[in-house]
Design a protein around this motif. Structure first.
Motif, PDB file in Angstrom:
ATOM      1  N   HIS A  14       0.746  -1.176   0.025  1.00  0.00           N
ATOM      2  CA  HIS A  14       0.021  -0.110   0.044  1.00  0.00           C
ATOM      3  C   HIS A  14       0.901   1.159   0.081  1.00  0.00           C
ATOM      4  N   PHE A  15       1.776   1.387   0.852  1.00  0.00           N
ATOM      5  CA  PHE A  15       2.973   2.486   0.843  1.00  0.00           C
ATOM      6  C   PHE A  15       3.617   2.418  -0.367  1.00  0.00           C
ATOM      7  N   LEU A  16       3.885   1.514  -0.906  1.00  0.00           N
ATOM      8  CA  LEU A  16       4.615   1.702  -2.494  1.00  0.00           C
ATOM      9  C   LEU A  16       3.549   2.264  -3.411  1.00  0.00           C
ATOM     10  N   LEU A  17       2.474   1.781  -3.525  1.00  0.00           N
ATOM     11  CA  LEU A  17       1.477   2.293  -4.564  1.00  0.00           C
ATOM     12  C   LEU A  17       1.223   3.786  -4.172  1.00  0.00           C
ATOM     13  N   LEU A  18       0.979   4.260  -2.952  1.00  0.00           N
ATOM     14  CA  LEU A  18       0.514   5.423  -2.521  1.00  0.00           C
ATOM     15  C   LEU A  18       2.011   6.227  -2.924  1.00  0.00           C
ATOM     16  N   LEU A  19       3.308   5.891  -2.832  1.00  0.00           N
ATOM     17  CA  LEU A  19       4.290   6.636  -3.027  1.00  0.00           C
ATOM     18  C   LEU A  19       4.437   6.986  -4.417  1.00  0.00           C
ATOM     19  N   SER A  20       4.028   5.890  -5.417  1.00  0.00           N
ATOM     20  CA  SER A  20       4.344   6.022  -6.814  1.00  0.00           C
ATOM     21  C   SER A  20       3.136   6.665  -7.345  1.00  0.00           C
ATOM     22  N   ILE A  21       1.983   6.688  -6.733  1.00  0.00           N
ATOM     23  CA  ILE A  21       0.945   7.750  -7.247  1.00  0.00           C
ATOM     24  C   ILE A  21       1.506   9.221  -6.818  1.00  0.00           C
ATOM     25  N   GLY A  22       1.892   9.393  -5.760  1.00  0.00           N
ATOM     26  CA  GLY A  22       2.293  10.750  -5.350  1.00  0.00           C
ATOM     27  C   GLY A  22       3.464  11.200  -6.383  1.00  0.00           C
ATOM     28  N   ILE A  23       4.513  10.448  -6.685  1.00  0.00           N
ATOM     29  CA  ILE A  23       5.458  10.644  -7.542  1.00  0.00           C
ATOM     30  C   ILE A  23       4.743  11.114  -9.053  1.00  0.00           C
ATOM     31  N   ILE A  24       4.400  10.118  -9.614  1.00  0.00           N
ATOM     32  CA  ILE A  24       3.674  10.539 -11.073  1.00  0.00           C
ATOM     33  C   ILE A  24       2.697  11.703 -10.865  1.00  0.00           C
ATOM     34  N   TRP A  25       2.005  11.989  -9.879  1.00  0.00           N
ATOM     35  CA  TRP A  25       1.163  13.369  -9.761  1.00  0.00           C
ATOM     36  C   TRP A  25       2.158  14.515  -9.723  1.00  0.00           C
ATOM     37  N   MET A  26       3.330  14.324  -8.807  1.00  0.00           N
ATOM     38  CA  MET A  26       4.218  15.621  -8.863  1.00  0.00           C
ATOM     39  C   MET A  26       4.884  15.655 -10.146  1.00  0.00           C
ATOM     40  N   LEU A  27       5.292  14.680 -10.778  1.00  0.00           N
ATOM     41  CA  LEU A  27       5.916  14.856 -12.061  1.00  0.00           C
ATOM     42  C   LEU A  27       5.127  15.533 -13.281  1.00  0.00           C
ATOM     43  N   ILE A  28       3.591  14.863 -13.256  1.00  0.00           N
ATOM     44  CA  ILE A  28       2.729  15.621 -13.965  1.00  0.00           C
ATOM     45  C   ILE A  28       2.371  17.340 -13.666  1.00  0.00           C
TER      46      ILE A  28
END
Length: 178
Positions: A14-28
């Protein structure tokens, strides 16, 4: 872990999924890609997710690993969370890496393989991933390294925005000749 426990706790998946969503959101937000680029990012993300589904399923059937503690498995082997992580990772790859060169891609593959093997080590230690049949973190490192180089080539060849434009130019030139 039963479903009631997994719904109230946050395991490493769950942590890794939330982290990856946060990273791609930040990049966008930071890069502000066009709608066309967003489509190519999503396409590469889906390609990586389905590639991972096949790769992990083969690994499960060959007896090398098994994922555990997921809310839901896609197919026989892939946690739903990993499918989401792969979509975000493929999208980020498409956004950040638009050219393939050995002098750049090899050290980046080394870095990604190192981080991937380290994350898998954490997943093994927390019981979210079980290595079987002699598979080790060194095998994971080698697999991440080779797979990243392959996916980087596929990304640049088939999914980058510039490739789409080049393909459109070639197609329109052929249409004008007719």
């Amino acid at each position: 872990m039963d479903i009631s426990t997994s719904l109230v706790s946050m395991n490493l998946w769950h942590f890794l999924l939330l982290l990856s969503i946060g990273i791609i959101w930040m990049l966008i937000v930071a890069f502000k890609p066009s709608k066309e680029k967003l489509r190519s990012m999503f396409a590469m993300g889906l390609f990586l997710a389905f590639f991972d589904l096949v790769f992990e399923t083969i690994g499960l059937y060959l007896g090398y690993w098994q994922a555990t503690n997921s809310l839901f498995l896609i197919g026989p082997a892939v946690p739903l969370e990993v499918f989401g992580i792969a979509i975000c990772a493929g999208a980020a790859m498409n956004l950040l890496f638009s050219k393939f060169s050995w002098e750049f891609s090899v050290p980046v593959a080394f870095l990604i393989a190192s981080v991937g093997a380290w994350i898998e080590g954490m997943l093994v230690n927390t019981g979210n991933l079980v290595y079987l049949g002699g598979w080790t973190a060194f095998h994971a490192f080698a697999a991440y390294f080779v797979v990243f180089l392959f996916l980087q080539y596929v990304n640049v060849t088939f999914f980058t925005r510039s490739t789409f434009k080049a393909h459109q130019r070639v197609t329109s030139k052929k249409a004008k000749k007719r």
